[in-house]
Design an enzyme around this catalytic site. Structure first.
Site, mmCIF file in Angstrom:
data_model
loop_
_atom_site.group_PDB
_atom_site.id
_atom_site.type_symbol
_atom_site.label_atom_id
_atom_site.label_comp_id
_atom_site.label_asym_id
_atom_site.label_seq_id
_atom_site.Cartn_x
_atom_site.Cartn_y
_atom_site.Cartn_z
ATOM 1 N N TYR A 39 -1.461 -0.787 10.372
ATOM 2 C CA TYR A 39 -1.503 -1.054 8.924
ATOM 3 C C TYR A 39 -0.195 -0.602 8.269
ATOM 4 O O TYR A 39 0.384 -1.307 7.439
ATOM 5 C CB TYR A 39 -2.698 -0.325 8.328
ATOM 6 C CG TYR A 39 -2.970 -0.603 6.865
ATOM 7 C CD1 TYR A 39 -3.651 -1.762 6.476
ATOM 8 C CD2 TYR A 39 -2.563 0.290 5.867
ATOM 9 C CE1 TYR A 39 -3.923 -2.013 5.128
ATOM 10 C CE2 TYR A 39 -2.832 0.048 4.518
ATOM 11 C CZ TYR A 39 -3.511 -1.100 4.158
ATOM 12 O OH TYR A 39 -3.779 -1.342 2.825
ATOM 13 N N SER A 86 0.859 -1.185 0.000
ATOM 14 C CA SER A 86 0.000 0.000 0.000
ATOM 15 C C SER A 86 0.894 1.234 0.000
ATOM 16 O O SER A 86 2.094 1.147 0.275
ATOM 17 C CB SER A 86 -0.843 -0.013 1.273
ATOM 18 O OG SER A 86 -1.336 1.264 1.578
HETATM 19 N N1 NAD Z 1 -8.710 -0.273 -1.384
HETATM 20 C C1 NAD Z 1 -7.669 0.492 -1.230
HETATM 21 O O1 NAD Z 1 -7.770 1.733 -1.292
HETATM 22 C C2 NAD Z 1 -6.301 -0.113 -0.983
HETATM 23 C C3 NAD Z 1 -5.185 0.750 -1.004
HETATM 24 C C4 NAD Z 1 -3.928 0.208 -0.781
HETATM 25 C C5 NAD Z 1 -3.773 -1.143 -0.558
HETATM 26 N N2 NAD Z 1 -4.865 -1.960 -0.547
HETATM 27 C C6 NAD Z 1 -4.631 -3.387 -0.296
HETATM 28 O O2 NAD Z 1 -5.237 -4.143 -1.339
HETATM 29 C C7 NAD Z 1 -5.559 -5.433 -0.847
HETATM 30 C C8 NAD Z 1 -6.980 -5.783 -1.257
HETATM 31 O O3 NAD Z 1 -7.883 -4.937 -0.566
HETATM 32 P P1 NAD Z 1 -9.256 -4.409 -1.195
HETATM 33 O O4 NAD Z 1 -9.172 -2.951 -1.220
HETATM 34 O O5 NAD Z 1 -9.579 -5.142 -2.418
HETATM 35 O O6 NAD Z 1 -10.232 -4.754 0.013
HETATM 36 P P2 NAD Z 1 -11.511 -5.680 0.127
HETATM 37 O O7 NAD Z 1 -11.935 -5.568 1.538
HETATM 38 O O8 NAD Z 1 -12.477 -5.329 -0.947
HETATM 39 O O9 NAD Z 1 -10.928 -7.138 -0.148
HETATM 40 C C9 NAD Z 1 -10.113 -7.809 0.763
HETATM 41 C C10 NAD Z 1 -10.554 -9.256 0.788
HETATM 42 O O10 NAD Z 1 -9.671 -9.981 1.667
HETATM 43 C C11 NAD Z 1 -10.458 -10.909 2.379
HETATM 44 N N3 NAD Z 1 -9.779 -11.297 3.611
HETATM 45 C C12 NAD Z 1 -9.579 -10.534 4.711
HETATM 46 N N4 NAD Z 1 -8.982 -11.247 5.664
HETATM 47 C C13 NAD Z 1 -8.789 -12.489 5.162
HETATM 48 C C14 NAD Z 1 -8.231 -13.671 5.685
HETATM 49 N N5 NAD Z 1 -7.756 -13.717 6.932
HETATM 50 N N6 NAD Z 1 -8.182 -14.770 4.893
HETATM 51 C C15 NAD Z 1 -8.696 -14.733 3.640
HETATM 52 N N7 NAD Z 1 -9.258 -13.646 3.098
HETATM 53 C C16 NAD Z 1 -9.311 -12.532 3.855
HETATM 54 C C17 NAD Z 1 -11.759 -10.173 2.661
HETATM 55 O O11 NAD Z 1 -12.813 -11.049 3.000
HETATM 56 C C18 NAD Z 1 -11.972 -9.433 1.364
HETATM 57 O O12 NAD Z 1 -12.776 -10.181 0.470
HETATM 58 C C19 NAD Z 1 -5.317 -5.403 0.666
HETATM 59 O O13 NAD Z 1 -4.088 -6.046 0.950
HETATM 60 C C20 NAD Z 1 -5.240 -3.931 0.980
HETATM 61 O O14 NAD Z 1 -4.448 -3.678 2.099
HETATM 62 C C21 NAD Z 1 -6.129 -1.475 -0.755
#
Ligand code: NAD
Length: 336
Positions: free
Chosen positions: A241, A228
């Site tokens: 985080y 991130s």
């Molecule tokens: N959305 C943003 O703005 C953003 C920005 C930077 C980084 N990220 C990173 O991108 C990645 C994806 O996030 P996203 O934004 O798609 O969020 P999201 O919440 O839409 O998806 C994350 C998924 O991970 C699953 N998950 C959580 N804990 C879990 C576990 N213990 N075992 C299996 N599955 C699990 C959740 O059920 C969910 O479906 C993450 O690592 C997040 O930190 C997101």
């Protein structure tokens, strides 16, 4: 073809609506009713209006908004308009390959799983949410998707994932992750600290540890660890985080060095703000979010397919000779 700005359609971006007099009026009215600030609308400027609103509005309401925005006229569905970036798949890129993608039930992970499945790969789709995985399968009923409802932080979850891979993993996308509550260190609870590290760091490491022997035996493999913006600066999330995503960067660098002799490439992808299921839970505005709000609103958020395109590139053979890299997919936010 240049966008025809006489009309806005439900596929036009928020930015196109804001630049169109009728569209801007209708969207501002909607935002006011929904309690959405003008800054939030600006952040969403790259997102097509239907992606933002169709799940929130009753049937027919979006069509009415389009009609009002265009002075009572409903333009043809394919009327030239600014619809933003369009995903384009690379057919056969993953033919014959097995990819394990975590977090595949929602957001960025789901977009990666969808894309690899449409590019010919067998996808072991992992998520703690069974419902999310069902949604993924419904999206692509004919694709080769093997859903595994599992917690990557639990030993039995890791076991179930490796077993579903049936002895072969060509690509591992560690996308699952949790955000925190934006707390500064002195206000951090043990609960948030432990859960964020259990999933973002320990779960990622334990699953990867279990998959590596298959890649080492095959003499090839690609791993993408999703970090991130928080891995690069102190202001984008809370301490738990931020520390967890900095650790993800360290895991990538160590792995890229250690496994280079085995033909395994390992990279980090750092997305910026993306419209997904992830919402920061902010209890206290005094330390973080209040101070960076104006900076955040300057950068548009992305659709999940956008960082997914970069992750898929890194997981594919197209990124041959790229290892140990930190690739940002954040619209340039990290250079501001
Ligand atoms: N959305 C943003 O703005 C953003 C920005 C930077 C980084 N990220 C990173 O991108 C990645 C994806 O996030 P996203 O934004 O798609 O969020 P999201 O919440 O839409 O998806 C994350 C998924 O991970 C699953 N998950 C959580 N804990 C879990 C576990 N213990 N075992 C299996 N599955 C699990 C959740 O059920 C969910 O479906 C993450 O690592 C997040 O930190 C997101």
């Amino acid at each position: 073809m240049a966008a025809d700005n006489r009309f806005v359609t439900e596929k036009s971006t928020v930015g196109a609506w804001l630049a169109h007099s009728g569209g801007a009026q209708v969207l501002h009215e909607f935002a006011e009713k929904a309690g959405l600030s003008q800054d939030s609308l600006r952040m969403l400027r790259k997102i097509p209006v239907n992606r933002l609103l169709s799940s929130q509005l009753p049937d027919g309401a979006l069509e009415q908004m389009v009609k009002r925005a265009n002075g009572g006229e409903i333009p043809a569905h394919d009327a030239a308009t600014d619809t933003g970036w369009q995903e384009r798949i690379t057919p056969s890129r993953f033919d014959g390959k097995t990819a394990v993608i975590t977090g595949a039930g929602s957001g960025i992970g789901r977009a990666v799983a969808c894309r690899i499945a449409r590019e010919g790969g067998r996808v072991v789709a992992v998520d703690i949410s069974e419902e999310g995985l069902k949604g993924l399968q419904q999206q692509h009923p004919d694709a080769e998707i093997c859903p595994v409802a599992a917690d990557i932080a639990a030993a039995e979850g890791v076991e179930a994932i490796v077993s579903a891979a049936e002895g072969r993993v060509d690509a591992l996308g560690n996308v699952a992750g949790l955000s925190d509550d934006f707390s500064a260190l002195h206000e951090l609870s043990d609960e948030v600290l432990h859960r964020v590290f259990e999933v973002n760091v320990f779960g990622l490491m334990k699953l990867t540890r279990a998959v590596l022997p298959l890649m080492m035996e095959a003499g090839s493999g690609t791993v993408v660890n999703v970090a991130s913006e928080a891995a690069m600066r102190g202001s984008s999330s809370g301490v738990a985080y931020t520390a967890s995503k900095s650790a993800v960067l360290g895991v990538t660098r160590s792995m890229a060095y250690m496994y280079e002799p085995f033909g395994i490439r390992v990279n980090t992808l750092a997305p910026g703000g993306t419209v997904t299921g992830m919402r920061p839970v902010v209890d206290d505005e005094s330390y973080g979010p209040g101070r960076i709000r104006s900076f955040q609103t300057d950068t548009p958020v992305a659709l999940p397919e956008e960082p997914a395109a970069s992750i898929t590139f890194l997981l594919s053979d197209d990124s041959v000779n790229v290892t140990g890299a930190l690739l940002t997919a954040d619209g340039g936010q990290s250079v501001y």
